[in-house]
Scaffold this active site. Sequence first.
Site, mmCIF file in Angstrom:
data_model
loop_
_atom_site.group_PDB
_atom_site.id
_atom_site.type_symbol
_atom_site.label_atom_id
_atom_site.label_comp_id
_atom_site.label_asym_id
_atom_site.label_seq_id
_atom_site.Cartn_x
_atom_site.Cartn_y
_atom_site.Cartn_z
ATOM 1 N N CYS A 150 44.754 66.233 67.358
ATOM 2 C CA CYS A 150 45.526 67.464 67.594
ATOM 3 C C CYS A 150 44.872 68.509 66.519
ATOM 4 O O CYS A 150 45.150 68.470 65.321
ATOM 5 C CB CYS A 150 46.816 67.159 66.892
ATOM 6 S SG CYS A 150 48.033 68.863 66.709
ATOM 7 N N CYS B 297 47.371 70.646 64.521
ATOM 8 C CA CYS B 297 47.933 70.110 63.046
ATOM 9 C C CYS B 297 46.912 69.529 62.054
ATOM 10 O O CYS B 297 47.419 69.835 60.875
ATOM 11 C CB CYS B 297 48.504 68.476 63.652
ATOM 12 S SG CYS B 297 49.174 68.528 65.234
ATOM 13 N N ASP B 298 45.672 69.409 62.523
ATOM 14 C CA ASP B 298 44.657 69.027 61.355
ATOM 15 C C ASP B 298 43.485 69.961 61.114
ATOM 16 O O ASP B 298 42.879 69.580 60.284
ATOM 17 C CB ASP B 298 44.198 67.538 61.783
ATOM 18 C CG ASP B 298 45.395 66.500 61.999
ATOM 19 O OD1 ASP B 298 46.377 66.635 61.268
ATOM 20 O OD2 ASP B 298 45.156 65.616 62.921
#
Length: 318
Positions: free
Chosen positions: A142, A145-146
Amino acid sequence: MNNETVNGKENIRCLIVGGGPAGYTAAIYAGRANLSPVLYEGLQPGGQLTTTTVIENFPGFPGGVDGATLMADLRKQAIRFGADIHSGVVTATDLSTKPLKVWIDGQTELEADSLIIATGATAKYLGLPDETKYAGQGVSACAVCDGFFYRKKAVAVVGGGDTACEEALYLASLAKQVYLIVRKPFLRAGKVMQDRIFAASNITVLFEHNAVGLYGEHGVEGVHLVKRMGESNETKTDLPIDGFFLAIGHTPNSEPFRQWLDTDHTGYIRTLDGTPRTHLPGVFAAGDVADPIYRQAVTAAAAGCKAALEAERYLASL
Ligand code: NDP
Protein backbone atom coordinates in the site's frame (compact mmCIF):
# COMPACT_ATOMS: atom_id res chain seq x y z
CA MET A 1 -39.42 -4.86 9.53
CA ASN A 2 -37.32 -4.81 12.69
CA ASN A 3 -34.95 -7.54 13.83
CA GLU A 4 -36.48 -9.91 16.40
CA THR A 5 -34.97 -11.53 19.45
CA VAL A 6 -35.73 -15.25 19.59
CA ASN A 7 -34.51 -17.31 22.58
CA GLY A 8 -32.16 -14.48 23.54
CA LYS A 9 -30.56 -14.44 20.09
CA GLU A 10 -31.09 -11.62 17.65
CA ASN A 11 -32.58 -12.72 14.36
CA ILE A 12 -31.28 -10.30 11.79
CA ARG A 13 -33.46 -9.57 8.76
CA CYS A 14 -30.64 -8.33 6.56
CA LEU A 15 -27.03 -9.05 7.53
CA ILE A 16 -24.32 -7.34 5.50
CA VAL A 17 -20.67 -8.37 5.84
CA GLY A 18 -18.04 -6.02 4.49
CA GLY A 19 -17.27 -2.34 4.99
CA GLY A 20 -16.38 -1.16 1.50
CA PRO A 21 -18.45 0.67 -1.13
CA ALA A 22 -20.61 -2.43 -1.77
CA GLY A 23 -21.39 -3.07 1.90
CA TYR A 24 -22.10 0.54 2.83
CA THR A 25 -24.26 1.14 -0.24
CA ALA A 26 -26.22 -2.04 0.50
CA ALA A 27 -26.70 -0.71 4.07
CA ILE A 28 -27.94 2.67 2.79
CA TYR A 29 -30.55 1.00 0.56
CA ALA A 30 -31.53 -1.65 3.12
CA GLY A 31 -31.81 1.03 5.81
CA ARG A 32 -34.05 3.22 3.66
CA ALA A 33 -36.18 0.13 2.90
CA ASN A 34 -36.69 -0.30 6.65
CA LEU A 35 -34.87 -3.64 6.79
CA SER A 36 -32.87 -2.63 9.91
CA PRO A 37 -29.60 -3.84 8.38
CA VAL A 38 -26.78 -5.04 10.59
CA LEU A 39 -23.34 -4.56 9.01
CA TYR A 40 -20.05 -6.10 10.10
CA GLU A 41 -16.96 -4.33 8.82
CA GLY A 42 -13.64 -6.19 8.99
CA LEU A 43 -10.13 -5.16 9.93
CA GLN A 44 -10.02 -2.36 7.37
CA PRO A 45 -13.23 -0.31 7.67
CA GLY A 46 -13.77 1.42 4.37
CA GLY A 47 -12.03 -1.37 2.50
CA GLN A 48 -9.35 -1.00 -0.15
CA LEU A 49 -10.40 2.55 -1.06
CA THR A 50 -9.04 3.86 2.20
CA THR A 51 -5.60 2.91 0.93
CA THR A 52 -5.89 4.48 -2.50
CA THR A 53 -4.97 7.95 -3.71
CA VAL A 54 -7.43 10.49 -5.02
CA ILE A 55 -10.26 8.77 -6.84
CA GLU A 56 -10.83 10.65 -10.05
CA ASN A 57 -13.43 8.40 -11.62
CA PHE A 58 -16.18 8.17 -9.01
CA PRO A 59 -19.12 10.05 -10.57
CA GLY A 60 -20.15 13.28 -8.90
CA PHE A 61 -16.69 14.47 -7.86
CA PRO A 62 -15.33 16.62 -10.69
CA GLY A 63 -12.23 17.48 -8.65
CA GLY A 64 -11.67 13.91 -7.42
CA VAL A 65 -12.23 12.66 -3.90
CA ASP A 66 -9.95 11.17 -1.29
CA GLY A 67 -10.76 7.45 -0.79
CA ALA A 68 -10.86 7.61 3.00
CA THR A 69 -13.22 10.61 2.91
CA LEU A 70 -15.56 8.93 0.42
CA MET A 71 -15.76 5.81 2.56
CA ALA A 72 -16.25 7.74 5.81
CA ASP A 73 -19.14 9.62 4.14
CA LEU A 74 -20.72 6.41 2.81
CA ARG A 75 -20.49 4.93 6.31
CA LYS A 76 -22.13 8.03 7.83
CA GLN A 77 -24.87 7.85 5.22
CA ALA A 78 -25.55 4.20 6.12
CA ILE A 79 -25.75 5.08 9.83
CA ARG A 80 -28.11 7.96 9.04
CA PHE A 81 -30.57 5.44 7.61
CA GLY A 82 -30.36 3.15 10.62
CA ALA A 83 -27.58 0.69 9.77
CA ASP A 84 -26.26 -0.98 12.90
CA ILE A 85 -22.50 -1.17 12.25
CA HIS A 86 -20.16 -3.49 14.17
CA SER A 87 -16.54 -4.46 13.87
CA GLY A 88 -15.66 -8.13 13.32
CA VAL A 89 -14.45 -10.69 10.81
CA VAL A 90 -16.57 -13.57 9.51
CA THR A 91 -14.73 -16.76 10.42
CA ALA A 92 -17.34 -19.43 9.56
CA THR A 93 -20.81 -19.79 8.11
CA ASP A 94 -23.56 -22.34 7.74
CA LEU A 95 -25.61 -21.32 4.73
CA SER A 96 -27.34 -24.70 4.47
CA THR A 97 -29.95 -23.82 7.10
CA LYS A 98 -32.59 -21.17 7.57
CA PRO A 99 -31.99 -18.88 9.32
CA LEU A 100 -28.50 -18.55 7.87
CA LYS A 101 -25.71 -18.79 10.44
CA VAL A 102 -22.61 -16.61 10.54
CA TRP A 103 -19.84 -16.65 13.14
CA ILE A 104 -17.87 -13.48 13.85
CA ASP A 105 -14.31 -13.61 15.21
CA GLY A 106 -14.72 -17.35 15.92
CA GLN A 107 -17.30 -16.81 18.62
CA THR A 108 -20.35 -14.58 18.09
CA GLU A 109 -23.06 -16.55 16.32
CA LEU A 110 -25.47 -14.52 14.23
CA GLU A 111 -28.69 -15.72 12.62
CA ALA A 112 -30.02 -13.93 9.58
CA ASP A 113 -32.87 -14.26 7.09
CA SER A 114 -30.79 -12.74 4.32
CA LEU A 115 -27.08 -12.20 3.85
CA ILE A 116 -25.20 -9.77 1.62
CA ILE A 117 -21.56 -10.78 1.19
CA ALA A 118 -19.46 -7.71 0.39
CA THR A 119 -16.10 -8.73 1.83
CA GLY A 120 -13.99 -7.43 -1.07
CA ALA A 121 -10.55 -8.64 -2.06
CA THR A 122 -7.04 -8.53 -0.55
CA ALA A 123 -3.69 -7.61 -2.11
CA LYS A 124 -1.51 -10.49 -3.32
CA TYR A 125 2.15 -11.04 -2.46
CA LEU A 126 4.74 -12.84 -4.59
CA GLY A 127 5.25 -15.53 -1.94
CA LEU A 128 8.96 -14.83 -1.38
CA PRO A 129 10.19 -15.69 2.14
CA ASP A 130 11.87 -12.25 2.15
CA GLU A 131 8.46 -10.55 1.96
CA THR A 132 7.73 -11.99 5.41
CA LYS A 133 11.26 -11.42 6.68
CA TYR A 134 11.10 -7.71 5.83
CA ALA A 135 7.40 -7.17 6.66
CA GLY A 136 7.14 -3.72 8.19
CA GLN A 137 10.81 -3.12 7.33
CA GLY A 138 10.51 -2.02 3.74
CA VAL A 139 7.87 -4.32 2.23
CA SER A 140 4.39 -2.95 1.62
CA ALA A 141 1.30 -3.53 -0.51
CA CYS A 142 0.00 0.00 0.00
CA ALA A 143 1.86 3.03 -1.31
CA VAL A 144 -0.57 5.48 0.21
CA CYS A 145 -0.18 3.93 3.65
CA ASP A 146 3.61 3.70 3.61
CA GLY A 147 4.90 6.01 0.85
CA PHE A 148 5.54 8.79 3.35
CA PHE A 149 8.47 6.80 4.78
CA TYR A 150 10.28 6.84 1.43
CA ARG A 151 10.52 10.56 0.74
CA LYS A 152 13.61 11.24 -1.37
CA LYS A 153 14.51 7.52 -1.35
CA ALA A 154 14.48 4.77 -4.00
CA VAL A 155 11.60 2.29 -4.20
CA ALA A 156 10.44 -0.53 -6.46
CA VAL A 157 6.87 -1.41 -7.37
CA VAL A 158 6.08 -4.89 -8.73
CA GLY A 159 3.29 -5.22 -11.30
CA GLY A 160 2.22 -3.85 -14.66
CA GLY A 161 -1.50 -3.21 -14.15
CA ASP A 162 -3.41 -0.03 -13.28
CA THR A 163 -2.79 -0.54 -9.58
CA ALA A 164 0.97 -0.82 -10.04
CA CYS A 165 1.03 2.30 -12.22
CA GLU A 166 -1.12 4.23 -9.75
CA GLU A 167 1.16 3.20 -6.89
CA ALA A 168 4.30 4.07 -8.90
CA LEU A 169 2.93 7.52 -9.78
CA TYR A 170 1.98 8.19 -6.18
CA LEU A 171 5.41 7.13 -4.97
CA ALA A 172 7.10 9.20 -7.69
CA SER A 173 5.66 12.32 -6.05
CA LEU A 174 7.56 11.47 -2.85
CA ALA A 175 10.52 9.27 -3.67
CA LYS A 176 13.69 10.20 -5.52
CA GLN A 177 13.49 7.22 -7.87
CA VAL A 178 10.83 4.60 -8.61
CA TYR A 179 11.50 1.33 -10.46
CA LEU A 180 8.50 -0.47 -11.90
CA ILE A 181 9.28 -4.19 -12.11
CA VAL A 182 7.17 -5.77 -14.86
CA ARG A 183 7.45 -9.44 -15.74
CA LYS A 184 6.09 -9.06 -19.29
CA PRO A 185 7.51 -6.89 -22.10
CA PHE A 186 4.47 -4.58 -21.83
CA LEU A 187 2.21 -2.87 -19.29
CA ARG A 188 -1.30 -4.20 -18.80
CA ALA A 189 -2.52 -0.81 -17.49
CA GLY A 190 -4.77 1.51 -19.52
CA LYS A 191 -3.30 3.96 -22.03
CA VAL A 192 -3.72 7.09 -19.87
CA MET A 193 -1.92 5.41 -16.99
CA GLN A 194 0.88 4.19 -19.28
CA ASP A 195 1.37 7.68 -20.72
CA ARG A 196 1.71 9.11 -17.21
CA ILE A 197 4.27 6.45 -16.29
CA PHE A 198 6.45 7.08 -19.35
CA ALA A 199 6.19 10.86 -18.84
CA ALA A 200 7.44 10.71 -15.24
CA SER A 201 11.10 11.64 -15.10
CA ASN A 202 11.85 9.58 -11.97
CA ILE A 203 10.12 6.32 -12.96
CA THR A 204 12.14 3.62 -14.71
CA VAL A 205 10.23 0.65 -16.10
CA LEU A 206 12.16 -2.62 -15.94
CA PHE A 207 10.37 -4.87 -18.42
CA GLU A 208 10.81 -8.66 -18.31
CA HIS A 209 12.23 -8.52 -14.80
CA ASN A 210 11.27 -10.65 -11.82
CA ALA A 211 12.04 -9.95 -8.18
CA VAL A 212 13.44 -13.13 -6.64
CA GLY A 213 14.62 -11.91 -3.24
CA LEU A 214 15.45 -8.95 -1.03
CA TYR A 215 18.56 -8.08 0.91
CA GLY A 216 19.60 -5.71 3.67
CA GLU A 217 21.03 -5.67 7.18
CA HIS A 218 18.53 -3.26 8.69
CA GLY A 219 15.40 -3.56 6.58
CA VAL A 220 15.26 -3.63 2.80
CA GLU A 221 18.40 -2.27 1.13
CA GLY A 222 17.90 -3.86 -2.27
CA VAL A 223 16.14 -6.37 -4.49
CA HIS A 224 17.62 -9.33 -6.39
CA LEU A 225 16.32 -9.21 -9.96
CA VAL A 226 16.38 -11.71 -12.79
CA LYS A 227 15.86 -10.64 -16.37
CA ARG A 228 14.77 -13.54 -18.54
CA MET A 229 15.53 -13.44 -22.26
CA GLY A 230 14.37 -16.63 -23.90
CA GLU A 231 14.30 -20.09 -22.33
CA SER A 232 17.80 -20.35 -20.89
CA ASN A 233 19.26 -16.85 -21.10
CA GLU A 234 18.95 -14.80 -17.92
CA THR A 235 20.76 -11.90 -16.29
CA LYS A 236 20.90 -11.38 -12.53
CA THR A 237 21.24 -7.92 -10.99
CA ASP A 238 21.01 -6.39 -7.56
CA LEU A 239 19.13 -3.11 -7.42
CA PRO A 240 19.57 -0.92 -4.34
CA ILE A 241 16.20 0.26 -3.02
CA ASP A 242 14.74 1.31 0.32
CA GLY A 243 11.16 0.15 -0.18
CA PHE A 244 9.52 -2.75 -2.03
CA PHE A 245 5.86 -2.37 -2.99
CA LEU A 246 3.60 -5.15 -4.29
CA ALA A 247 0.83 -4.32 -6.76
CA ILE A 248 0.15 -7.63 -8.50
CA GLY A 249 -3.56 -8.08 -8.04
CA HIS A 250 -5.94 -9.34 -5.40
CA THR A 251 -7.50 -12.44 -3.87
CA PRO A 252 -11.26 -12.37 -3.20
CA ASN A 253 -12.18 -12.66 0.50
CA SER A 254 -14.65 -15.48 -0.02
CA GLU A 255 -13.02 -18.18 2.12
CA PRO A 256 -15.74 -18.57 4.82
CA PHE A 257 -18.46 -18.88 2.16
CA ARG A 258 -16.79 -21.12 -0.45
CA GLN A 259 -18.14 -24.35 1.00
CA TRP A 260 -21.70 -23.28 0.20
CA LEU A 261 -21.35 -21.17 -2.92
CA ASP A 262 -20.15 -21.48 -6.48
CA THR A 263 -16.82 -19.74 -7.06
CA ASP A 264 -14.43 -19.48 -9.99
CA HIS A 265 -10.89 -20.91 -9.86
CA THR A 266 -9.58 -17.82 -8.01
CA GLY A 267 -12.41 -17.84 -5.48
CA TYR A 268 -14.59 -15.05 -6.89
CA ILE A 269 -18.22 -15.85 -5.98
CA ARG A 270 -20.33 -16.63 -9.04
CA THR A 271 -23.64 -14.82 -9.15
CA LEU A 272 -26.66 -15.45 -11.39
CA ASP A 273 -27.55 -13.64 -14.62
CA GLY A 274 -25.68 -10.42 -13.89
CA THR A 275 -27.53 -9.97 -10.55
CA PRO A 276 -26.00 -10.25 -7.05
CA ARG A 277 -28.12 -13.40 -6.44
CA THR A 278 -26.20 -16.59 -5.68
CA HIS A 279 -27.76 -19.99 -6.22
CA LEU A 280 -28.79 -19.94 -2.53
CA PRO A 281 -32.03 -18.00 -1.99
CA GLY A 282 -31.46 -15.12 0.43
CA VAL A 283 -27.68 -15.05 -0.08
CA PHE A 284 -26.28 -12.26 -2.25
CA ALA A 285 -22.73 -11.27 -3.20
CA ALA A 286 -21.72 -7.76 -4.20
CA GLY A 287 -18.54 -5.87 -5.03
CA ASP A 288 -15.00 -7.16 -5.53
CA VAL A 289 -15.66 -10.53 -3.85
CA ALA A 290 -17.87 -11.39 -6.83
CA ASP A 291 -16.27 -9.27 -9.54
CA PRO A 292 -13.07 -10.46 -11.22
CA ILE A 293 -13.52 -8.04 -14.11
CA TYR A 294 -14.48 -4.47 -13.23
CA ARG A 295 -13.46 -4.11 -9.55
CA GLN A 296 -14.25 -0.42 -9.37
CA ALA A 297 -15.68 1.55 -6.46
CA VAL A 298 -18.65 2.61 -8.56
CA THR A 299 -19.42 -0.92 -9.78
CA ALA A 300 -19.10 -2.23 -6.21
CA ALA A 301 -21.48 0.46 -4.96
CA ALA A 302 -23.94 -0.36 -7.75
CA ALA A 303 -23.76 -4.07 -6.90
CA GLY A 304 -24.40 -3.23 -3.23
CA CYS A 305 -27.51 -1.31 -4.25
CA LYS A 306 -28.75 -4.23 -6.35
CA ALA A 307 -28.06 -6.70 -3.53
CA ALA A 308 -30.14 -4.66 -1.08
CA LEU A 309 -33.02 -4.42 -3.57
CA GLU A 310 -32.81 -8.18 -4.09
CA ALA A 311 -32.74 -8.80 -0.33
CA GLU A 312 -35.81 -6.58 0.11
CA ARG A 313 -37.71 -8.56 -2.53
CA TYR A 314 -36.60 -11.85 -1.04
CA LEU A 315 -37.64 -10.87 2.50
CA ALA A 316 -41.03 -9.67 1.25
CA SER A 317 -41.59 -13.08 -0.32
CA LEU A 318 -41.10 -15.01 2.95
P1 NDP B 1 -4.20 -6.64 -12.74
O1 NDP B 1 -4.62 -8.05 -12.62
O2 NDP B 1 -4.80 -5.79 -13.78
O3 NDP B 1 -2.61 -6.57 -12.93
C1 NDP B 1 -1.75 -7.33 -12.13
C2 NDP B 1 -0.35 -7.07 -12.59
O4 NDP B 1 0.54 -7.78 -11.72
C3 NDP B 1 -0.08 -7.57 -14.00
O5 NDP B 1 0.86 -6.73 -14.64
C4 NDP B 1 0.52 -8.95 -13.75
O6 NDP B 1 1.41 -9.37 -14.75
C5 NDP B 1 1.34 -8.68 -12.51
N1 NDP B 1 1.56 -9.89 -11.74
C6 NDP B 1 0.65 -10.78 -11.25
N2 NDP B 1 1.25 -11.77 -10.57
C7 NDP B 1 2.59 -11.52 -10.65
C8 NDP B 1 3.73 -12.17 -10.16
N3 NDP B 1 3.64 -13.29 -9.45
N4 NDP B 1 4.93 -11.64 -10.43
C9 NDP B 1 5.05 -10.51 -11.15
N5 NDP B 1 4.01 -9.81 -11.64
C10 NDP B 1 2.79 -10.32 -11.39
O7 NDP B 1 -4.46 -6.06 -11.26
P2 NDP B 1 -4.61 -4.55 -10.79
O8 NDP B 1 -4.68 -4.66 -9.32
O9 NDP B 1 -3.57 -3.68 -11.37
O10 NDP B 1 -6.01 -4.08 -11.37
C11 NDP B 1 -7.21 -4.81 -11.07
C12 NDP B 1 -8.38 -4.16 -11.80
O11 NDP B 1 -8.68 -2.88 -11.22
C13 NDP B 1 -8.08 -3.91 -13.27
O12 NDP B 1 -9.27 -4.14 -14.00
C14 NDP B 1 -7.72 -2.46 -13.31
O13 NDP B 1 -7.98 -1.87 -14.57
C15 NDP B 1 -8.60 -1.87 -12.21
N6 NDP B 1 -8.00 -0.65 -11.63
C16 NDP B 1 -8.41 0.56 -12.10
C17 NDP B 1 -7.87 1.71 -11.59
C18 NDP B 1 -8.36 3.01 -12.10
O14 NDP B 1 -9.09 3.01 -13.09
N7 NDP B 1 -8.03 4.13 -11.48
C19 NDP B 1 -6.86 1.71 -10.52
C20 NDP B 1 -6.48 0.38 -10.13
C21 NDP B 1 -7.05 -0.74 -10.67
P3 NDP B 1 0.88 -10.00 -16.13
O15 NDP B 1 0.42 -8.86 -16.97
O16 NDP B 1 2.10 -10.67 -16.62
O17 NDP B 1 -0.22 -10.96 -15.76
